[in-house]
Write a protein that holds these residues in place. Structure first.
Motif, PDB file in Angstrom:
ATOM      1  N   GLU A  70      14.702  30.305  71.153  1.00  0.00           N
ATOM      2  CA  GLU A  70      13.551  30.846  71.553  1.00  0.00           C
ATOM      3  C   GLU A  70      13.780  32.572  72.031  1.00  0.00           C
ATOM      4  N   PHE A  73      11.966  35.165  70.109  1.00  0.00           N
ATOM      5  CA  PHE A  73      10.424  35.069  70.088  1.00  0.00           C
ATOM      6  C   PHE A  73       9.999  35.783  71.485  1.00  0.00           C
ATOM      7  N   ASP A  74      10.901  35.870  72.464  1.00  0.00           N
ATOM      8  CA  ASP A  74      10.617  36.504  73.819  1.00  0.00           C
ATOM      9  C   ASP A  74      11.701  37.358  74.158  1.00  0.00           C
ATOM     10  N   TYR A 169       5.848  28.845  71.107  1.00  0.00           N
ATOM     11  CA  TYR A 169       5.681  30.570  70.664  1.00  0.00           C
ATOM     12  C   TYR A 169       5.089  30.482  69.359  1.00  0.00           C
ATOM     13  N   ASP A 170       4.026  31.486  69.215  1.00  0.00           N
ATOM     14  CA  ASP A 170       3.195  31.545  68.299  1.00  0.00           C
ATOM     15  C   ASP A 170       4.067  32.093  67.178  1.00  0.00           C
ATOM     16  N   GLU A 171       4.982  32.647  67.043  1.00  0.00           N
ATOM     17  CA  GLU A 171       5.816  32.802  66.070  1.00  0.00           C
ATOM     18  C   GLU A 171       6.857  31.818  65.502  1.00  0.00           C
ATOM     19  N   ASN A 172       6.907  30.668  66.239  1.00  0.00           N
ATOM     20  CA  ASN A 172       7.797  29.571  65.875  1.00  0.00           C
ATOM     21  C   ASN A 172       6.931  28.754  65.113  1.00  0.00           C
ATOM     22  N   THR A 173       6.925  29.037  63.836  1.00  0.00           N
ATOM     23  CA  THR A 173       6.118  28.319  62.907  1.00  0.00           C
ATOM     24  C   THR A 173       6.967  26.918  62.527  1.00  0.00           C
TER      25      THR A 173
END
Length: 195
Positions: A70, A73-74, A169-173
């Motif tokens: 993560e 993503f953060d 997380y939004d980007e963690n597809t």
């Protein structure tokens, strides 16, 4: 002849060791028949059970794997070692359930559900919050995360809860797709601005 005997041996075994499955993956992938056997064997040997305090070291390593995944993503996460969860507290809690996935006596995945109070304006009073969802990289793509989710949702139902929530997380597809596949729907997108 070798394939036929090997096929028969694996079909009549109640539980094949992970090593045999790995050999099959590398040596028999040309045949759809054997790929289906591999999927069946993997499904048979996954056990979902409650975590124990004595397993905390492996659980902490899973937490480290989650944080490592993560971090990209953060950018608000602190550098160095950090912890998201009080895993021992969750294992001991009467209002939480920590589950692990075990394959051939190896712990390969985890997740927890804990009961949280809803906001006064929501139509439910309590809900199950899911977190600590992790599967070792070598065991991904085999439905283990789905089995853990099912176990946690079943626990939530046993607690008479009607709502299950989690954050991703939004980007963690990859994770988002796994949760969509399990029936979760996007709800609220948190947005931030660094000033």
């Amino acid at each position: 002849m070798y394939w036929r005997n090997w096929d028969r041996q694996l079909l009549y075994s109640s539980v094949a060791p992970v090593e045999a499955v790995a050999v099959m993956i590398y040596t028999a992938t040309y045949s759809l028949k054997y790929r289906n056997i591999i999927k069946i064997l993997i499904k048979v040997i996954v056990e979902i059970r409650k975590a124990a305090e004595g397993e905390i070291e492996i659980l902490l390593s899973f937490e480290g794997g989650i944080i490592e995944t993560e971090r990209p993503f953060d950018n608000t996460l602190k550098k160095g070692e950090i912890h998201y969860y009080d895993l021992t507290g969750l294992i001991r809690s009467g209002s939480a359930e920590v589950l692990i996935a075990v394959v051939d006596n190896e712990i390969v995945g985890s997740g927890y559900a804990k009961i949280l109070s809803a906001e006064p304006y929501q139509k439910f009073t309590d809900y199950a919050y899911l977190g600590f969802m992790y599967v070792k990289p070598a065991f991904r793509g085999q439905g283990i995360n789905q089995k853990i989710l099912t176990g946690l949702i079943d626990w939530a139902k046993s607690q008479n809860l009607s709502e299950v929530r989690l954050e991703v997380y939004d980007e963690n597809t990859i994770a988002k797709n796994a949760y969509l596949k399990a029936g979760f729907k996007p709800n609220l997108l948190e947005m931030r601005l660094e000033i």
